[in-house]
Design a protein around this motif. Structure first.
Motif, short mmCIF file in Angstrom:
data_model
loop_
_atom_site.label_atom_id
_atom_site.label_comp_id
_atom_site.label_asym_id
_atom_site.label_seq_id
_atom_site.Cartn_x
_atom_site.Cartn_y
_atom_site.Cartn_z
N UNK A 1 0.65 -1.28 -0.01
CA UNK A 1 0.01 0.12 -0.06
C UNK A 1 0.76 1.20 -0.10
N UNK A 2 2.03 1.46 0.83
CA UNK A 2 2.94 2.52 0.88
C UNK A 2 3.59 2.55 -0.81
N UNK A 3 3.74 1.47 -1.29
CA UNK A 3 4.23 1.65 -2.68
C UNK A 3 3.35 2.17 -3.67
N UNK A 4 2.03 1.70 -3.49
CA UNK A 4 1.11 2.13 -4.34
C UNK A 4 0.83 3.67 -4.28
N UNK A 5 0.83 3.96 -3.12
CA UNK A 5 0.86 5.60 -2.77
C UNK A 5 1.93 6.37 -3.45
N UNK A 6 3.34 5.71 -3.02
CA UNK A 6 4.57 6.37 -3.84
C UNK A 6 4.35 6.43 -5.33
N UNK A 7 3.72 5.61 -5.97
CA UNK A 7 3.58 5.50 -7.33
C UNK A 7 2.62 6.79 -7.67
N UNK A 8 1.72 7.24 -6.79
CA UNK A 8 0.68 8.35 -7.20
C UNK A 8 1.35 9.76 -6.92
N UNK A 9 2.88 9.69 -6.44
CA UNK A 9 3.36 10.90 -6.23
C UNK A 9 3.59 11.35 -4.70
N UNK A 10 3.21 10.28 -3.84
CA UNK A 10 3.26 10.56 -2.45
C UNK A 10 4.37 10.53 -1.84
N UNK A 11 5.06 11.39 -1.14
CA UNK A 11 6.54 11.20 -0.65
C UNK A 11 6.56 10.56 0.98
N UNK A 12 7.27 9.55 0.89
CA UNK A 12 7.12 8.69 2.45
C UNK A 12 8.18 9.25 2.98
N UNK A 13 7.62 9.35 4.58
CA UNK A 13 8.46 9.75 5.76
C UNK A 13 8.42 8.74 6.57
N UNK A 14 9.63 8.45 7.50
CA UNK A 14 9.71 7.70 8.55
C UNK A 14 8.21 7.56 9.32
N UNK A 15 8.05 8.58 9.81
CA UNK A 15 6.81 8.73 10.84
C UNK A 15 5.72 8.27 10.37
N UNK A 16 5.48 8.28 8.96
CA UNK A 16 4.27 7.86 8.18
C UNK A 16 4.04 6.22 8.23
N UNK A 17 5.31 5.49 8.54
CA UNK A 17 5.48 4.34 8.65
C UNK A 17 4.86 3.73 9.82
N UNK A 18 5.11 4.57 10.95
CA UNK A 18 4.51 4.26 12.27
C UNK A 18 2.80 4.38 12.14
N UNK A 19 2.56 5.47 11.78
CA UNK A 19 0.98 5.91 11.48
C UNK A 19 0.27 4.98 10.48
N UNK A 20 0.80 4.31 9.49
CA UNK A 20 0.44 3.28 8.70
C UNK A 20 0.16 2.04 9.14
#
Length: 331
Positions: free
Chosen positions: A68-87
């Protein structure tokens, strides 16, 4: 695009874009190491693939998380470390949840070009309620985004001309100190109670623009007492720290709502600073208004805390202490 192959205790996921996969893994695989701390799994990245090993439930959750994180990155979303904890928290609460529906829901873009989005299921529900209902109560501990998200929505509504002004209010209740002993005139005595609202406002827009809107009266920050006798039309109104309103103050505030306006009431019912003989207006309002179909209540917990991870642990520890006190008093 991703595809996966599975065995009894592992899963191998293939990712189409090597550069996106590198960002997903993080520098020196820091994102994967963080996930390993959150779940009892081992993760190995090699080429265009990632292999996850561990118990089936853990492997499935991590696989879902990564894809799911990868799919969002394909849409242009910039991943940050804190977002992993939230997700991870979101999927731990509901493994069927679509993360894109939360993380890609832009509430506002601040003057620092920071994109403000929900970070939990409750926050996403909160935003939906604010959009669709004229009065929303948000109840929960500090750091759950109650005031911050309401402020982001308010500024967005003002700039899009959906409302004519923003009104931010707080009760000026002494929390261990008395106003009479503070230096200065009334405005100077009250200002410390309103400072958190100014801080949130200045985080949304640059100080020069915010000051200009304040000077024009398009944004008003005031003690709750200043609301008496007014009817607030075409306004986005936020009452913060509502647990410290009395029953009379809450009734007064709620009946200020005019046509074309929204009222957001936030508070933490575990942090009431009123005298013991006074009933919290927030607690009372929930009891008598929760069945009203035009009003919505959102409850946040430590799962929704968007601050330093220690804050979540502190809230849990105090909640446990409260349970022990209640158990001892009942026993």
């Amino acid at each position: 695009m991703t595809k996966a192959t599975k065995s009894a205790d592992s899963e191998k996921i293939f990712f189409a874009d090597h550069n996106l996969l590198k960002n997903l893994c993080g520098e020196h695989d820091k994102h994967l190491k963080l996930i390993e701390k959150l779940e009892t799994v081992k993760i190995k990245a090699w080429g265009n693939s990632v292999t996850i090993s561990g118990k089936n439930g853990n492997v499935y959750k991590v696989s879902t998380l990564l894809q799911q994180l990868y799919s969002m990155m394909e849409k242009g979303w910039h991943l940050q470390s804190a977002d992993i904890d939230y997700a991870h928290r979101i999927l731990s609460e509901d493994i069927t949840c679509e993360l894109a529906g939360i993380f890609l829901d832009t509430v506002f873009i601040s003057s620092q070009k920071r994109v403000i989005t929900p970070k939990s299921i409750a926050q996403r529900l909160y935003i939906e309620y604010i959009r669709n209902f004229d009065m929303v109560f948000s109840i929960g501990p500090a750091g759950t985004g109650k005031t911050y998200l309401a402020m982001a929505m308010a500024v967005s509504y003002l700039l899009e001309r959906k409302v004519q002004r923003i009104i931010l209010a707080r009760p000026a209740v002494e929390a261990g100190e008395r106003l009479g002993f503070l230096p200065g005139d009334l405005a100077e005595k009250v200002n410390p109670y309103l400072r958190p609202l100014y801080d949130a406002l200045y985080d949304m827009m640059d100080m020069e623009r915010a000051t200009a809107l304040l000077n024009k009266g398009l944004i008003e920050v005031a003690p709750l007492a200043f609301m008496r006798g007014r009817t607030l039309n075409d306004s986005f109104i936020i009452l913060d720290e509502a647990q410290n309103t009395t029953s009379e103050q809450m009734k007064m505030f709620l009946t200020r709502l005019g046509f074309g306006s929204k009222a957001i009431i936030t508070g933490d019912i575990t942090q009431v600073d009123l005298p013991t003989e006074k009933v919290s207006g927030l607690i009372e309002a929930e009891k008598i208004l929760r069945k009203n179909t035009g009003i919505r209540f959102v409850h946040f917990s430590e799962v929704d805390v968007i601050r330093h991870p220690l804050v979540q642990d502190i809230i849990k520890a105090y909640a446990q202490l409260d349970k022990e006190k209640t158990s001892n008093s009942n026993g």
